[in-house]
Design an enzyme around this catalytic site. Structure first.
Site, PDB file in Angstrom:
ATOM      1  N   PRO A 103      -2.843 -41.228 -13.452  1.00 17.50           N
ATOM      2  CA  PRO A 103      -2.218 -41.333 -14.773  1.00 17.50           C
ATOM      3  C   PRO A 103      -0.699 -41.155 -14.704  1.00 17.50           C
ATOM      4  CG  PRO A 103      -3.551 -39.326 -14.594  1.00 17.50           C
ATOM      5  CD  PRO A 103      -3.795 -40.126 -13.348  1.00 17.50           C
ATOM      6  N   GLU A 118      -7.608 -32.833  -9.661  1.00 19.50           N
ATOM      7  CA  GLU A 118      -6.202 -32.930 -10.104  1.00 19.50           C
ATOM      8  C   GLU A 118      -5.399 -33.916  -9.263  1.00 19.50           C
ATOM      9  OE1 GLU A 118      -5.038 -31.317 -12.918  1.00 19.50           O
ATOM     10  OE2 GLU A 118      -7.166 -30.837 -13.126  1.00 19.50           O
ATOM     11  N   ASP A 167      -2.426 -67.155 -19.847  1.00 16.68           N
ATOM     12  CA  ASP A 167      -2.893 -65.786 -20.069  1.00 16.68           C
ATOM     13  C   ASP A 167      -1.917 -65.054 -20.985  1.00 16.68           C
ATOM     14  OD1 ASP A 167      -4.986 -66.086 -18.315  1.00 16.68           O
ATOM     15  OD2 ASP A 167      -4.035 -65.013 -16.658  1.00 16.68           O
TER      16      ASP A 167
HETATM   17  N1  ADE Z   1      -6.979 -41.566 -13.035  1.00 18.66           N
HETATM   18  C1  ADE Z   1      -7.147 -40.829 -14.139  1.00 18.66           C
HETATM   19  N2  ADE Z   1      -6.590 -41.418 -15.216  1.00 18.66           N
HETATM   20  C2  ADE Z   1      -6.041 -42.597 -14.770  1.00 18.66           C
HETATM   21  C3  ADE Z   1      -5.304 -43.639 -15.384  1.00 18.66           C
HETATM   22  N3  ADE Z   1      -5.015 -43.618 -16.698  1.00 18.66           N
HETATM   23  N4  ADE Z   1      -4.909 -44.668 -14.621  1.00 18.66           N
HETATM   24  C4  ADE Z   1      -5.183 -44.675 -13.309  1.00 18.66           C
HETATM   25  N5  ADE Z   1      -5.858 -43.736 -12.667  1.00 18.66           N
HETATM   26  C5  ADE Z   1      -6.283 -42.685 -13.384  1.00 18.66           C
END
Ligand code: ADE
Length: 277
Positions: free
Chosen positions: A92, A119, A176
């Site tokens: 993330p 984590e 696309d």
């Molecule tokens: N792992 C956990 N959340 C994620 C996300 N939003 N994008 C990529 N990998 C992740």
């Protein structure tokens, strides 16, 4: 293209056997290897995680299993004659995954994915392999998943459909939504097929007219309608030259106007009187 995925949930990657990606594999366009990270652990409990230095909640994935796994997977790929590898680390905290990045990844001969649980992976693993190959840390959106496996499926599907020969029609990528290099990135509008009436709902008259110019205009107007509603940021980012006279009429109907401060080259903004407080 060769793809490798190292994961503690190999079964999570089963969808890679199905549909578009599965077909690309059986047709020899994609060579996919899914590997269980725990195969590179040496203790009775197959431990892949430990507590974080510095304290805090959760667990961190350990360096040793990842290092051994990646060394072996990379050695095997080199032996099999795959080209230069790139590491794709779903997280993330990565850069946003976009169509542009999908196009870039689709031009690489070999992608190695490292979906993490807990984590994340001890940073030293990423830093170590970054000295040997390009590393893409990628987020598929502003939300937190329980692990990176679902992100691998998303990235793989977006990349695989761009590979030559995977989709029937090479032209299809050009239109696309989000195709890089497009003058304006607009969302695609609605589509319809037979029957002509369903539960009393008909088809927009213009689509039955056979008039290609009018149909193209209608599609463009619908794309503008959807984009202003769902992704106003895409309109705001578009260079105003990308909008023709008819686009401008439609944008005006939808409550958009060029930025009055910026003169003739002003980008389009929702008119102030239309913005809800
Ligand atoms: N792992 C956990 N959340 C994620 C996300 N939003 N994008 C990529 N990998 C992740």
């Amino acid at each position: 293209m060769r793809l490798d995925v190292v994961t503690i949930f190999p079964e999570y990657l089963e969808p890679l056997n199905v549909s578009l990606v599965g077909k690309a594999r059986t047709r020899g366009l994609l060579d996919v290897g899914v590997h269980d990270l725990r195969d590179w652990t040496h203790d009775r409990h197959n431990t892949v995680d430990d507590t974080p230095y510095g304290g805090g909640p959760g667990m961190v994935m350990k360096t040793e299993p990842w290092g051994e796994a990646l060394d072996e997977v990379l050695a095997d790929g080199y032996e099999a004659g795959a080209g230069a590898p790139a590491l794709v680390v779903p997280t993330p905290s990565g850069r946003p995954f976009t169509q542009e990045l999908a196009v870039e990844l689709s031009s690489r001969p070999w992608l190695v994915f490292t979906p993490a649980r807990y984590e994340g992976i001890d940073r030293r693993v990423i830093d170590e392999y970054a000295t040997r190959m390009p590393v893409y840390e990628v987020s598929i959106g502003d939300y937190v998943l329980a692990g990176g496996e679902a992100a691998v499926l998303v990235i793989t599907e977006a990349v695989a459909r761009l590979l030559p020969g995977v989709l029937g029609n090479a032209e299809s990528h050009r239109d696309d939504s989000f195709a890089p290099g497009a003058m304006a990135n607009l969302l695609e509008g609605p589509v319809h097929t037979k029957p002509p009436v369903w539960r009393g709902r008909g088809i927009p008259e213009v689509l039955l007219s056979g008039h290609h110019g009018k149909i193209a205009r209608w599609r463009r107007d619908e794309a503008l309608r959807r984009t202003t509603a769902h992704r106003p940021d895409l309109i705001e980012r578009t260079a105003p030259e990308a909008f023709d006279k008819k686009d401008r009429e439609m944008l005006s109907i939808l409550g958009w106007a060029p930025d009055p401060e910026a003169g003739r080259h002003g980008r389009f903004w929702r008119r102030v009187e239309d913005v809800e407080e």
